[in-house]
Design a protein around this motif. Structure first.
Motif: not given
Length: 132
Positions: A49-52, A79-84
């Motif tokens: 969580x958090x920014x950036x 915060x860390x995000x990956x996606x397909x």
């Protein structure tokens, strides 16, 4: 200019991972879900969580598993995000051509609907680098 941004992004990710390893922190939990981006759903993996928000964009034939090792480590810090992308991994195939413009629009919609707001740090691998 683009080269220096890519270098700084890579340096940021390396630094975050190094800090997490030095302090022996446990990797953050990773959760996955499908998010509707219009006429189809994309699979997203998220941690921390958090920014950036650090957004990982996989290469041409890859999906979210490309980032499975680093995602929880960056999630210890922010915060860390990956996606397909559509048609990759568990993500549904969208209608129409897979142009870079459509791919970028889908990522923007995905982040918005998942509750993430700028600023973002975009990290791309091979073809994903062109999208970021």
């Amino acid at each position: 200019m683009k080269t220096s941004r890519l270098f700084l992004t890579a340096l940021f990710c390396f630094s975050c991972s190094l800090i997490a390893n030095l302090f022996g922190a446990e990797p953050a939990a990773v959760s996955t879900e499908m998010i509707d981006v219009g006429d189809h759903k994309l699979k997203i993996a998220r941690s921390g969580s958090g920014s950036p928000t650090v957004v990982f964009e996989a290469g041409g034939g890859q999906d979210i598993s490309t980032w499975s090792g680093i995602l929880p480590r960056i999630g210890e810090i922010t915060s860390a995000v990956s996606y397909a992308r559509a048609g990759r991994g568990a993500s549904e195939l969208g209608r129409g051509p897979r142009t870079p413009t459509i791919i970028v629009e889908e990522l923007h919609t995905l982040l918005e609907r998942a509750g993430y707001k700028p600023p973002y740090i975009l990290v791309g691998c091979t073809m994903g680098g062109a999208y970021v």
